[in-house]
Each structure stands twice: as C-alpha cells, then as structure tokens.
Design an enzyme around this catalytic site. Structure first.
Site, short mmCIF file in Angstrom:
data_model
loop_
_atom_site.label_atom_id
_atom_site.label_comp_id
_atom_site.label_asym_id
_atom_site.label_seq_id
_atom_site.Cartn_x
_atom_site.Cartn_y
_atom_site.Cartn_z
N TYR A 140 66.97 56.06 36.31
CA TYR A 140 65.53 56.29 36.66
C TYR A 140 65.10 54.64 37.06
O TYR A 140 64.67 54.41 38.01
CB TYR A 140 64.49 56.78 35.54
CG TYR A 140 63.10 56.46 36.04
CD1 TYR A 140 62.49 56.97 37.31
CD2 TYR A 140 62.42 55.61 35.20
CE1 TYR A 140 61.20 56.66 37.60
CE2 TYR A 140 60.95 55.23 35.56
CZ TYR A 140 60.45 55.53 36.99
OH TYR A 140 59.19 55.36 37.03
N PHE A 176 55.39 48.05 36.72
CA PHE A 176 56.12 49.19 36.67
C PHE A 176 55.98 50.11 35.64
O PHE A 176 55.29 49.79 34.52
CB PHE A 176 57.63 48.90 36.50
CG PHE A 176 57.96 47.63 35.55
CD1 PHE A 176 58.07 48.10 34.27
CD2 PHE A 176 58.16 46.17 35.97
CE1 PHE A 176 58.25 47.18 33.28
CE2 PHE A 176 58.39 45.45 35.04
CZ PHE A 176 58.53 45.91 33.58
N HIS A 186 59.10 47.92 47.02
CA HIS A 186 59.11 48.62 45.83
C HIS A 186 60.15 48.59 45.17
O HIS A 186 60.93 49.49 44.66
CB HIS A 186 58.45 50.07 46.13
CG HIS A 186 57.70 50.74 45.13
ND1 HIS A 186 56.21 51.00 45.39
CD2 HIS A 186 57.89 51.47 43.87
CE1 HIS A 186 55.84 51.56 44.36
NE2 HIS A 186 56.64 51.81 43.44
N ARG A 212 66.65 37.61 41.20
CA ARG A 212 67.20 37.58 39.80
C ARG A 212 67.72 36.28 39.07
O ARG A 212 68.21 36.02 38.27
CB ARG A 212 68.63 38.46 39.98
CG ARG A 212 68.63 39.66 40.58
CD ARG A 212 67.80 40.50 39.36
NE ARG A 212 67.61 42.11 39.79
CZ ARG A 212 66.70 42.75 40.18
NH1 ARG A 212 65.66 41.82 40.46
NH2 ARG A 212 66.36 43.89 40.51
N ARG A 214 62.74 45.13 37.50
CA ARG A 214 63.82 45.49 36.81
C ARG A 214 64.18 44.49 35.57
O ARG A 214 64.65 45.00 34.33
CB ARG A 214 65.17 46.02 37.58
CG ARG A 214 64.50 47.24 38.38
CD ARG A 214 65.88 47.74 39.09
NE ARG A 214 65.46 49.06 40.04
CZ ARG A 214 64.85 48.78 41.30
NH1 ARG A 214 64.61 47.38 41.59
NH2 ARG A 214 64.99 49.93 41.92
C1 LIG Z 1 61.14 51.83 37.27
C2 LIG Z 1 60.48 51.45 38.09
C3 LIG Z 1 59.06 51.72 38.14
C4 LIG Z 1 58.14 51.21 38.97
N1 LIG Z 1 56.88 51.76 38.95
C5 LIG Z 1 56.10 51.09 39.89
C6 LIG Z 1 54.65 51.63 39.72
O1 LIG Z 1 54.12 52.45 38.81
N2 LIG Z 1 53.70 50.94 40.58
C7 LIG Z 1 54.00 50.18 41.52
O2 LIG Z 1 53.34 49.38 42.26
N3 LIG Z 1 55.44 49.83 41.50
C8 LIG Z 1 56.35 50.11 40.62
N4 LIG Z 1 57.57 49.94 40.82
C9 LIG Z 1 58.01 48.63 41.79
C10 LIG Z 1 57.79 47.34 41.25
O3 LIG Z 1 56.35 46.93 41.08
C11 LIG Z 1 58.49 46.25 41.92
O4 LIG Z 1 57.91 46.40 43.35
C12 LIG Z 1 59.99 46.29 42.08
O5 LIG Z 1 60.34 46.73 40.86
C13 LIG Z 1 60.48 44.80 42.43
O6 LIG Z 1 61.84 44.84 42.51
P1 LIG Z 1 62.98 44.57 41.36
O7 LIG Z 1 62.98 45.45 40.37
O8 LIG Z 1 64.19 44.35 42.27
O9 LIG Z 1 62.56 43.27 40.91
C14 LIG Z 1 58.42 50.17 39.99
C15 LIG Z 1 59.81 49.73 39.87
C16 LIG Z 1 60.94 50.24 38.90
C17 LIG Z 1 62.19 49.63 39.09
#
Ligand SMILES: Cc1cc2nc3c(=O)[nH]c(=O)nc-3n(C[C@H](O)[C@H](O)[C@H](O)COP(=O)(O)O)c2cc1C
Length: 438
Positions: A82, A136, A301, A341, A361
């Site tokens: 996930y 997230f 995202h 990263r 992440r």
């Molecule tokens: C497991 C997971 C859940 C996420 N849930 C949300 C969320 O509920 N709302 C949202 O705006 N972005 C969500 N995101 C996107 C993050 O806000 C962000 O855009 C993204 O993690 C950035 O990329 P990175 O994981 O490579 O740093 C989620 C990302 C991940 C990995």
C-alpha cells in the site's frame, strides 16, 4: 458530517499496529488441516518476525534509503504494498525520483559558508528547515503511535507536519499535543457535495485552532489512481492487512470534482492562506497565482494518481520561470513533493524556486521501522545532508540558493539519468498474476 469528523470516523476503524497480522490466525486453521509443510506465506511471515527481532540499531541508519530497506523487511507485505505502490506502470513514481538525478550543481568556491543555517519562513511561519512531513493516510498501520509520532518529531525539530485530512484521531487531540509554539498546515480534500456545503463551518473550526496556519486543498482527486501493484498484492494475501487498509485503499470511493469556481467560493469562506495540492501544469500554477491564492504544491501524489504525470521538479522549473515572466513570483509560494530522498534533492528544488519541499514515504518508513525516534532521526539526517551540501555549494542561507547554482540542461531528457542503485535496491516490481495451486 463535517470533513474533519468524516476523516476521523473513517479512520476510527483502523488501528492495526505495525506488527499485528491477522494472516497468522487464518493460517493456524490452515495448518490444522494436516499440512505440516511451511507454505510461502508462512515462510515470509517467519522471516518478517526474524527481521523485527534483529532490526538494525538506529545508529546504523545513515540515509533515508536505509529506513526504506528496514521498513520493507519489517512491515507486513500488504502494508508495504500500500505504501510503496504507484499507479498503473509506476512510470511517474520512478521518474519523480530519477528526475533529480538529471540536475547537477554549479558550486562557488572561496566563500565563507561556515555559519550555514537552514532557518526559513514558509507562508509566514518561521521554521528550522525548508522541508516538511507531507500529508498521508495510513500511519496507524506503520506504528501504533500513528500521526502522534510525526507531530512530535516535527515539533522537536521545528519543521511543518502537514496534518492529513484522514488523521486517525480527532484534530483537537492532535493540536492538544503540539509543542509550545509549534505551527502546522492542514491538508483537505472533498469527497462529495454535502461536505463542500458544510465547508464554511469546517473552515471556522480550523480557524479556531491557532496552530493551523494554512490549508492545502487537493486538486488531484477527481478519481482514485489505479494502484495496481497494491491491489494485486492485497488480493493475493487477502488478510487482516487488507481489512486494515480498506478505509484508504478501496477503489470505489466517489470523489468530488472541484473547479476554479469552488476555489473562489472557498476564498470567500476563510482568511486562512489556501495552497492547491496536486497542481501538475505550469498554466494552472499561473492561474492559481492570478486568482490570489497563497501557493501551489506541485505534486503527482507520489506517483499514485495519473501515471505519466510529469515529474514535479520539472514542472517547478517551468512554473517559476512563467511566474517571473508575469511578475507574479513574489507573493505566491511554490511547494513540491514526490521522490525527494536526499538533502541535495531539497536544495535542487529550492534553487529552482520552491519555498517548501515535502516528503511522504520516507517518513512513513522511518515511523514504521523506529517510531517517533526514527522520524526525528530522518529529519536530522536531512538537515545534516543539507548543511553539508550547502557549505560545499558555497552558500550560508536558504535565501542565497538560486537557479544559477544548478545545471538543468538534461532535466527534460527522461530516461537519460545515471542509475541509482540504492533506489533500485528497494523498488518492488509488479507481481505476476498468481497461478492456482494443483
Ligand atoms: C501511503 C500514502 C498515503 C497518502 N495519502 C494521502 C492523502 O490521504 N492525502 C493526500 O493529499 N496525499 C496523500 N499521499 C500523497 C502525499 O501527500 C505526497 O504527495 C507523496 O507521498 C509524495 O511523494 P513521496 O512519497 O515520494 O515523498 C499519500 C502518499 C502515500 C505514499
């Protein structure tokens, strides 16, 4: 139900801690059926328990990639699926990261950078560094401390935690646990018309919380991206993991299509600065600035929505240029997330015009592997990397970083980058469809 209440209620059902895995219970039934051989799922679970028991000590973690590598081994496979998944073929997911490796530095020599500082101001909030923990869902599946661990570590290090709309406990409880003077921003998305109708009341509630200084509103959720790898992994294991994640990961959620007209209405509802989260086109960045919004977070995202959306760092470079041409780059802040990263990635984004840089992440993985302490260490690693690299670049403050310090000649040439072995080592390829057992 107000947006905030909706978020809290959705999450109330999900409190599965990292190391509980209801597959075990199911398999006891299976083993009772006279099958003494260890099947593949049992072997994986045994190896995971061994990994948990023999986890590296935190002092041996040197980079954010190290956290990822530990998280991959200690998390149940479905939770890892996930978190780590992107959409469709995960081209944007990988490009988000790889785009940074097409940017090189142009350091300046013979400059005293001994007093280098990361102090900065984002949307009027004074902070110790220009990066933040982005919003997230799913933290309770990483660690029982959930978003409290992110909040506390951000407070100790004086950086922003973008509070997720899908917070797993009431936002009042979150705010009650903030450190004195700790400031935050809030991420909000709209599921339906009713929630939008109730938005004025919701914004009033946010405004009554003095530590919330800005609201980031998603503009990238007209539908949920096809997170195929995640679906495949969870379909195979069909376990408690799947139940724990159902709230965040089911594909039939109907989202509400926000328009520029809705944004105008929102601007009438609140005095809080509004930032659009998930902008993917320089012309939309310009439109947001012309509309008098406070900023735009350029983000796909984390590669989880539209596959083949451009890497945010590339859009950032063109957007800043366009805003400058139109004379709109002064009172409008740019943010970026996706694939960041290293401290050097953050510096590159700042050189190209970002005022805040989000990571998702890596903070989930540090939370999953070592709880709050892990998140704090991840923040410290990034700060150390940034200070070292800024000194080597010949600058002493965030405000000195500018586009002349980076070579972006190759940025647009996707596929030309040097391979990043640390990244590739943790990347999980798409699983094949499973053949039925005889
Ligand atoms: C497991 C997971 C859940 C996420 N849930 C949300 C969320 O509920 N709302 C949202 O705006 N972005 C969500 N995101 C996107 C993050 O806000 C962000 O855009 C993204 O993690 C950035 O990329 P990175 O994981 O490579 O740093 C989620 C990302 C991940 C990995």
């Amino acid at each position: 139900m107000s947006g905030m209440a909706l978020g809290a209620t959705l999450l109330a059902t999900n409190s599965s801690p990292l190391f509980s895995d209801s597959r075990k219970k199911k398999r006891i039934v299976f083993l009772d059926d006279d099958d003494d051989d260890e099947d593949e799922e049992d072997r994986k679970e045994r190896e995971r328990q061994e990994a948990i028991a023999n986890k590296p000590s935190l002092s041996t973690i040197y980079s954010l990639t190290d956290f990822e590598s530990v998280a991959k081994k200690v998390l149940p496979e479905g939770i890892w699926g996930y978190y780590s998944t992107g959409s469709d073929d995960e081209i944007s997911l990988r490009e988000n990261h790889y785009a940074f490796s097409r940017i090189f530095f142009r350091p300046q020599c013979l400059i005293d950078s001994s007093s280098c500082s990361l102090d900065t101001e984002i949307l009027g909030t004074k902070l110790s560094a220009p990066f933040y923990i982005t919003a997230f869902a799913g933290s309770p599946s990483a660690h029982p401390i959930a978003e409290r661990g992110l909040r506390n570590a951000a407070g100790l290090e004086n950086i922003i935690h973008l509070i997720p709309f899908q917070l797993s406990f009431p936002v009042e409880e979150y705010c009650a646990g903030l450190k004195p003077g700790q400031q935050n921003f809030y991420q909000l998305h709209f599921y339906n018309e009713k929630q939008f109708d109730e938005a004025p009341e919701f914004f009033k509630k946010l405004e009554s919380m003095p530590n919330i200084k800005a609201v980031f509103i998603n503009v990238d959720l007209n539908a949920l991206g096809n997170r195929e790898k995640d679906s495949k992994i969870r379909a195979r294991i069909d376990s408690g993991t799947t139940e724990a994640l159902e709230v965040y990961a089911h594909s039939d959620v109907k989202y509400f299509s926000l328009t520029w007209d809705h944004m105008k209405q929102i601007q009438q509802m609140t005095k809080l600065p509004i930032v659009l989260k998930g902008v993917l086109n320089k012309n939309d960045v310009l439109k947001a600035a012309e509309a008098g919004l406070a900023g735009a977070l350029i983000s796909n995202h984390g590669g989880r929505q539209l596959d083949f959306a451009m890497p945010p760092i590339e859009i950032l470079a063109e957007s800043k240029q366009l805003l400058k041409e139109k004379g709109l780059d002064k009172n409008f802040e740019l943010f970026i997330d996706g694939g960041i990263r290293r401290g050097s990635d953050i510096i590159k984004a700042l050189c190209l015009g970002a005022s805040g840089v989000g990571l998702g992440r890596p903070f989930l993985y540090s939370l999953a592997s070592y709880g709050e302490e892990g998140v704090q260490k991840a923040i410290q690693i990034l700060k150390t990397e940034m200070i070292r690299d800024m000194k080597l670049l010949g600058v002493s403050s965030i405000s000195e970083l500018n586009e002349d310090m980076v070579d972006i000649t190759s940025l647009k040439y996707k596929g030309l980058q040097t391979r990043d072995h640390l990244y590739d080592q943790n990347y999980t390829p798409m699983p094949d469809p499973p053949f039925r057992k005889e």
